[in-house]
Design a protein around this motif. Structure first.
Motif, PDB file in Angstrom:
ATOM      1  N   GLN A  97      -6.595  -4.374   1.650  1.00 26.99           N
ATOM      2  CA  GLN A  97      -7.295  -3.372   2.458  1.00 26.99           C
ATOM      3  C   GLN A  97      -8.638  -3.893   2.955  1.00 26.99           C
ATOM      4  O   GLN A  97      -9.002  -3.697   4.117  1.00 26.99           O
ATOM      5  N   ILE A 121       0.843  -1.208   0.000  1.00 28.95           N
ATOM      6  CA  ILE A 121       0.000   0.000   0.000  1.00 28.95           C
ATOM      7  C   ILE A 121       0.876   1.255   0.000  1.00 28.95           C
ATOM      8  O   ILE A 121       0.554   2.256  -0.646  1.00 28.95           O
ATOM      9  N   MET A 152      -3.910  -4.595  -3.661  1.00 27.67           N
ATOM     10  CA  MET A 152      -4.016  -3.570  -2.617  1.00 27.67           C
ATOM     11  C   MET A 152      -5.449  -3.511  -2.084  1.00 27.67           C
ATOM     12  O   MET A 152      -5.685  -3.465  -0.877  1.00 27.67           O
TER      13      MET A 152
END
Length: 1454
Positions: free
Chosen positions: A706, A675, A702
């Motif tokens: 997340q 990230i 990513m």
């Protein structure tokens, strides 16, 4: 008296008085006497002249000096002895020097003594005496004693003599020294030449004898070099200044090339660095032997700090140069000091402002370059020194290290004769080893390579790499043999690899300019293997690749690809099986077990090293971005003059490496690392100009990271085990993470795009993967079963030791548990994702514009870019389309989406690279798999598509104006649609194969190979493809071998699939009677797409003009039934009389050959019948609508039969002629020939003309159905996205209610018989009429030619529904085809009333035009809009499916 006068008077007076003879002689005599009396001292030079005096002098100088005796006291005594015994002062000085020579330990006594004594002498005296002494030893046999050198050195150090004064007395002269140095260089070069020359065995013995003689000569007389002797003495006593002066007057490293001098200088350095080394350099636990300082106070000051080193020590080392090799201990000390300095230098944070430190750092680098590395070359395989040096080297950044290696390899070896020899010997030895290196003797050869590499790695590796570039089979043994290298050697190897890759003299392409050079491929392969196996630093190599990409060169991506593949075990290949692909959609463990070809184990350490190298040097994201940008650079910048094939290969290499590298980062970087490094999607696309597919590819992990971390947070925050709670938390996590992404993607496309699809849908599509959509249960089961089999095999193995058995079983069990756990985890994840999609789906497609636009945007921005991105993405795209369908997404037309995908693949295929074609093939394969599943079974179709909005169509009745009614596409019509798609795929494939273009042919063959499991399924389509591919095999055998190989491969596979192909009537089977089969001839031409019971989907934008050309080829390769109108035209033009005979034969003899039987049954080729039906259709409409009584209708038809026959022939001939004419115009001459050949072959099989054969095989009589049934059959079904959308897309389904009339068998047979008789009569009559009309036709021929353009546009308009009357008269014919069949049978019963026929046609046309105008009013505006939007799209669309009616006839006739 005379004596007094002689004293007083001057000589002249005395002469004149006669007292002396000559005044001159008298004068001379008197001077001599006076000199003798007053000036002459009594001196004894020889010892024997005054032995007592000299004996006393020697005793005085040789006495014990340990007491209070000083030089001043002794000097006074010496003076007394000189005076007493009249000793020669010069000889006394000489004796003092001799005694000093013998008593060198008394420097403190003799030096002041000589210094004091020199006050009584002239300044040059001492120098002359020493010079005289040196001269004495200059005889050829003389050898100057070291004691003399030492005395001279001490006197020089105390400045009692000048070096310049003494230097002239020493031999040899400077010129002689320079000459000798040059001679040594020449000799060294000669040795090199001898080593590189190929010498025959007979010559070898002679050479060896000569060499022995020369060596003997050399050993006979070593020259006595007094300058070097003095230099050695100066170094021993620590007089660095004078020593330096002497060395400066000689060639570089000439002095230190003499071992005694080198050792003396080393000793001086030892002494100088001792205090500092003791403080910072001694390793822990090491004692070492301390070195006492020189007693001489004038010696260089010992170093206490790194700054002191710079003053003297570095200078001394520079004079030593490569000859530090004589003292390995000093080498190690210097290296350790360098290491200590680097530690201190780095701890200060590399502050640039600290100039002193920076100067010292550059000095350390210089010493390394000029002294340490050359010295290592002259050491005899000292591995410890190599490791010691690496201790210091690893503290340097790789840029400095590689610079040093470059200097070492390319410059150092030329600076000194010794190094020149060493280089030649190393190469010679390397050749010897490499000649004998095999897989079998890796260990002994490896040890030899190790030994050789400790001292001269650069030379050795340079040679090894040159061999690897030539012979790639050396890669494996060389990699295995490098296990005995030191860390420094591995680092040097990395440099040598980069240097070899960057070699500007090497061409990166082969001579044909279509493939990458084999040397580069070999090096890349070697890189991957060697970097994986050994702990070599990768930063330099990765930076090199990045720099090449920055410079717009993508060749070297091959290296990165190999390194990632070998080190991380991530493989990128287009040859993956479907099982492997399926495994790749699972978790990491499943990927590792079942996803790759080679089970690459133990990649944990190597992948960690690769990751660290990327992160430490911030290369992870730059490499990704550079690769993403370079994909287009390959085409638009790099590809300028390159061959298209090579450009495609480079593009594929660039793309594959990006996918592979991105996959590595996603699976190896931690969430935080990833990230932190990957910017948001809008920044990636707008600022870094990353293509959208690549940007999402990089961002996707990513988002997954997340979402999962957010989900874990929410789970911890509020503990609830219920599945609902979990799903709710997951959806919340998705919303939190994806909301910014939805905002960000808006900037990626123009605002208009978001009218069709929502940013949420776009982001969802691009952010998900196959892992999120489905669990590959079969893959998990497969791998678990493999492990069970393995465990059983371990149990059964009696030879395996119990300990190993236990370990192996534990490993298998652990792996099995991991896989099962992973499967469970993925299953839960997929369920959560599907729940999320269920909630999102209503907001996906906004329906602000037409469904067609929506599908266009979906395909253009989502499906097509992603389906060619990777093999898994291809599968994902197909799966996603199915998922959107299964979710019953509003405003999504599944039917339209599939139609657009299959309808025209020519342009997509033509614009792909080789690997993209493979991925596109996979995508089509998965799409076809879904379609085939639905096609295979009514139950599946009803379950998965029956009441789904994606299959919603609009039904329109033919005979009246009514509101459009939405309805589902039924199973039988869907089967027709699938057949149409198969046909379109065939058409596109044949077109590509026909072009002759390399990329078209290659790509379509790749695609066809990929879709082979599901296409072709229909026998006639398969045969057409087979013929064309066979032709390619013949044409390309000599010209393009790669295409030939592809075509042969596909041809073989296609033949093996042939038993599984089915006839067309089984593919879309129809039950209704044969009368349903008749359709208008004009619709079977290139312009027509009319299918009695099949679906036509007009997707104008995907249809292109190339389709027309394709149609013309198809006409050549297809069975002639598909293009009957063209055949009629050709018949008319050729062999009139011959044709008539053929026709007669045909009509008399039923089809006997299997093919003609099949054609007869299927009713494929019935041009005559079609002509009849063409004109009967309008009549039918008129007659059927008003009358409900069957008998009336029958009677009327019988009356018209004879007249109808005549007009039918004329009308259909002209129409079919115009269609064929048009088709012929478009067809290139080559295609025309092929068409004729194919036609003649097919039409004359079994000595019969096929087109009419079908007309004789119509066993089913006219059905006596009620009017309402007929009405039902006449209904037309049009699929529209909605009435308002019809301008954009018109999906019209012409279908007939399949009610089979129940007729008794006897009645059927009766009717059959009658039909057969009457058809024969009719044909005879027709032949007579045709002869009359032939002249007319010739006249009309030119007219029809002129009318073709108008005709064809009119026909296209009719088929698109733009004109009213003609539309109904021609394009509605499929709905009436049952009636026309019925009429034909009635016609065969009675042929009496001919006149009525013409009238009825006119009346019918009138009526039809009136009903058409009504129908037209509904869609007027829509059609106009469509015409504007795509002027030709709709017209060409139908051309791609010319034989729909015949397909249906084939079924119904059967």
């Amino acid at each position: 008296m005379y004596t007094v006068l002689k004293e007083r008077l001057d000589p002249e007076t005395l002469e004149s008085l006669g007292l002396i003879k000559q005044s001159q002689q008298f004068n001379q005599k008197s001077v001599k006497i006076k000199t003798k009396l007053f000036y002459k001292q009594q001196k004894f030079n020889l010892l024997r002249e005054e032995n007592e005096g000299y004996a006393k002098l020697i005793a005085e100088l040789g006495q014990d000096l340990s007491g209070n005796i000083t030089s001043d006291l002794i000097l006074e005594n010496i003076k007394s002895l000189i005076g007493c015994f009249n000793l020669d002062p010069n000889r006394v000085l000489d004796i003092i020097l001799e005694v000093y020579e013998c008593r060198p330990e008394y420097d403190d006594f003799f030096v002041p003594l000589i210094e004091s004594y020199m006050y009584m002498c002239e300044p040059q005296t001492l120098c002359h005496i020493l010079g005289f002494k040196f001269k004495f030893y200059q005889d050829p046999s003389g050898e100057t004693p070291s004691s003399l050198y030492r005395v001279a050195a001490v006197l020089l150090q105390h400045n009692l003599i000048d070096l310049e004064d003494l230097y002239v007395h020493l031999l040899p002269g400077d010129n002689a020294i320079i000459e000798e140095h040059k001679r040594e260089i020449v000799e060294a070069k000669q040795i090199v030449r001898k080593l590189t020359m190929v010498v025959l065995s007979s010559e070898k013995t002679e050479e060896k004898e000569k060499e022995k003689e020369k060596e003997e000569e050399k050993t006979e007389k070593p020259p006595d070099n007094q300058k070097l002797g003095l230099l050695e003495a100066l170094l021993k006593i620590g007089d660095w200044q004078h020593a330096q002066s002497i060395m400066d007057q000689m060639p570089p490293f000439y002095a230190t090339s003499h071992k005694p001098i080198a050792i003396a200088l080393c000793q001086l350095v030892h002494v100088t660095i001792e205090p500092l080394y003791r403080r910072v350099g001694v390793p822990k636990g090491a004692k070492g032997s301390p070195i006492s300082p020189l007693p001489n106070k004038r010696a260089p000051k010992q170093a206490d700090s790194f700054e002191d080193l710079r003053k003297e020590v570095f200078n001394m080392l520079c004079y030593l140069g490569p000859h530090l090799s004589h003292d390995p201990i000093l080498f190690a000390k210097v290296v350790r000091l360098g290491k200590a300095f680097m530690k201190e230098f780095q701890s200060d944070g590399n502050k640039q402002e600290d100039k002193e430190k920076m100067i010292l750092f550059s000095c350390v680098l210089s010493i390394t370059d000029q002294v340490l590395l050359p010295s290592l070359s002259l050491m005899d395989c000292n591995a410890c020194m190599s490791e010691e040096l690496w201790g210091m080297f690893k503290t340097f950044p790789y840029q400095y290290r590689y610079r040093l290696y470059g200097q070492w390899k390319n410059e150092t070896y030329n600076s000194h004769p010794l190094l020149v020899k060493v280089k030649a010997q190393t190469i010679d030895r390397a050749k010897y080893i490499m000649k004998r290196l095999t897989k079998e003797n890796v260990k002994p050869s490896g040890r030899q390579i190790g030994k050789l590499s400790h001292a001269n790695p650069t030379i050795l590796f340079d040679y090894i790499l040159s061999q690897i570039q030539k012979y790639d089979n050396l890669i494996t043994p060389v990699v295995d043999s490098l296990k005995y290298l030191t860390s420094l050697n591995y680092d040097v190897l990395a440099y040598c690899i980069i240097e070899a890759l960057a070699n500007p003299e090497k061409e990166r392409m082969k001579h044909d300019d279509t493939t990458i050079s084999s040397w580069l491929q070999s090096l890349a392969s070697f890189c991957g293997a060697v970097f994986r196996k050994y702990p070599i630093e990768l930063a330099g190599l990765l930076q090199y690749v990045a720099n090449q990409l920055k410079a717009g060169k993508s060749f070297d991506l091959l290296i990165l690809k190999e390194v990632v593949q070998k080190m991380a075990g991530i493989e990128i290949t287009e040859e993956m099986t479907m099982e492997q692909l399926e495994a790749m959609t699972g978790g990491e463990q499943l990927k590792a077990e079942g996803g790759y070809f080679g089970q690459i184990r133990n990649t944990k350490k190597s992948s960690q090293r690769l990751k660290d190298a990327l992160l430490d040097h911030d290369l992870a994201l730059p490499l990704c971005l550079l690769m993403a940008q370079q994909r287009n650079g390959v085409i638009f910048q790099e590809g300028g003059e390159k061959h298209l094939k090579l450009v495609g290969k480079l593009y594929d290499q660039c793309h594959d490496t990006l996918v592979q590298f991105g996959g590595f980062l996603a699976s190896n970087l931690s969430t935080e690392d990833y990230i932190k490094r990957v910017p948001s999607i809008d920044v990636l696309c707008n600022e870094f100009h990353t293509p959208h597919d690549a940007a999402f590819f990089l961002s996707r992990p990513m988002y997954a990271h997340q979402i999962s971390s957010k989900y874990d947070e929410l789970k911890k925050a509020e503990k609830g085990n219920k599945q609902q709670h979990k799903v709710h938390k997951y959806i919340t996590a998705c919303e939190l993470v994806m909301a910014p992404v939805h905002e960000a993607v808006i900037s990626l496309h123009p605002p208009k795009v978001w009218d069709d699809i929502s940013p949420q849908f776009y982001a969802t599509f691009w952010s998900l993967t196959m892992y999120d959509l489905a669990v590959p249960h079969s893959s998990y089961d497969r791998e678990v079963n493999k492990l069970k089999v393995q465990m059983k095999a371990i149990d059964d193995n009696q030879e395996m030791p119990p300990n190993k058995k236990k370990k192996e079983k534990e490993r298998c069990t652990a792996l099995q548990d991991k896989l099962l756990e992973e499967e469970k985890k993925q299953l839960e994840h997929v369920q959560r994702v599907l729940q999320r999609l269920k909630l999102e789906k209503d907001n996906w497609l906004l329906a602000k514009s037409t469904k067609n636009e929506t599908i266009t945007k979906f395909l253009q921005l989502c499906i097509f870019p992603r389906c060619i991105f990777s093999a898994i993405d291809a599968v994902y795209c197909a799966h996603f389309v199915e998922l959107v369908h299964q979710q019953k997404t509003p405003n999504f037309s599944t039917l339209l989406c599939y139609d657009r995908v299959f309808s025209d693949i020519i342009y997509t295929v033509a614009s792909c690279t080789e690997n993209e074609a493979s991925r596109y093939g996979r995508f089509l394969c998965c799409m076809l798999e879904t379609v085939t599943r639905w096609h295979s079974d009514r139950v599946i179709y009803e379950k998965e598509c029956g009441n789904y909005p994606g299959f919603l169509t609009i039904l329109r009745a033919t005979g009246f104006d009514g509101g459009n009614k939405a309805d589902q596409l039924d199973y039988e019509n869907f089967r027709h649609v699938v057949h149409k798609w198969h046909y379109k795929l065939t058409k596109a494939s044949v077109h590509c194969l026909e072009t002759g273009e390399y990329t078209h042919i290659r790509n379509i063959l790749i695609v066809l190979t990929k879709i082979l499991p599901w296409y072709p399924k229909v026998l006639n389509l398969g045969q057409a493809l087979e013929r064309r591919v066979h032709k390619i095999c013949q044409e390309e055998k000599e010209k393009r071998p790669d295409l030939y190989a592809l075509a042969m491969g596909y041809s073989g596979q296609l033949k093996s699939r042939k038993p599984f192909m089915i006839p067309e009537n089984e593919f879309h089977h129809k039950d209704p009677p044969a009368r349903n089969a008749v359709a208008a001839t004009v619709q079977n031409g290139p312009g027509g797409a009319g299918m009695p019971t099949s679906l036509t989907i007009n997707t104008a934008k995907l249809e292109e003009s190339a389709a027309e050309e394709t149609a013309s080829f198809l006409s050549a390769n297809w069975p002639s039934c598909f293009l009957c109108s063209k055949i009629i035209k050709e018949k008319d033009d050729k062999e009139k009389s011959g044709k008539e005979k053929d026709k007669e034969k045909k009509e008399k003899i039923p089809a006997t050959t299997p093919e003609t039987k099949a054609l007869g049954k299927d009713g494929k080729d019935k041009p005559k019948e079609e002509r009849a039906n063409k004109d009967e259709k309008p009549r039918e409409i008129k007659e059927k609508t008003p009358k409900s009584d069957k008998e009336k209708e029958k009677a009327k038809k019988e009356e018209k039969a004879s007249k109808e026959e005549k007009s039918k022939t004329i009308v259909t001939t002209i129409e079919s002629k115009s269609v064929a004419e048009k088709e012929r115009e478009k067809e290139p001459s080559r295609e025309k020939d092929v068409a004729k050949d194919m036609k003649s072959k097919e039409n004359t099989k079994g000595g019969e003309k096929i087109p009419v054969a079908g007309s004789l095989k119509s066993p089913v009589p006219r059905s006596e159905t009620s009017e309402c049934e007929r009405e039902q059959k006449r209904r037309k079904v049009d699929i529209h996205s909605s009435p308002s959308h019809s301008s954009t897309v018109k999906v019209s389904i012409h279908y007939i209610n399949h009610t089979t009339p129940t007729l008794s068998k006897s009645k059927e047979r009766e009717v059959d018989k009658k039909d057969l008789d009457k058809s024969r009569e009719r044909s005879r009559e027709r032949e007579k009429k045709e002869e009359k009309d032939r002249k007319d036709r010739k006249r009309d021929h030119s007219n029809s030619d002129r009318e073709v353009p108008q005709d064809s546009t009119k026909r296209r308009k009719e088929e698109n529904g733009t004109t009213g009357s003609s539309k109904h008269s021609k394009s509605e014919s499929p709905s009436d085809s049952p009636r026309s069949n019925e009429k034909e049978r009635e016609k065969s019963k009675s042929k009496s009333s001919g006149k009525e026929k013409g009238d009825s046609i006119k009346a019918e046309k009138m009526e039809k035009s009136s009903s058409g105008s009504k129908k037209e009013s509904r869609h007027d505006k829509e059609k106009e809009k469509k015409e504007k939007r795509d002027s030709t799209g709709g017209k060409e669309e139908k051309k791609q499916y010319p034989f729909t009616c015949q397909h249906f006839r084939k079924n119904t006739k059967k």
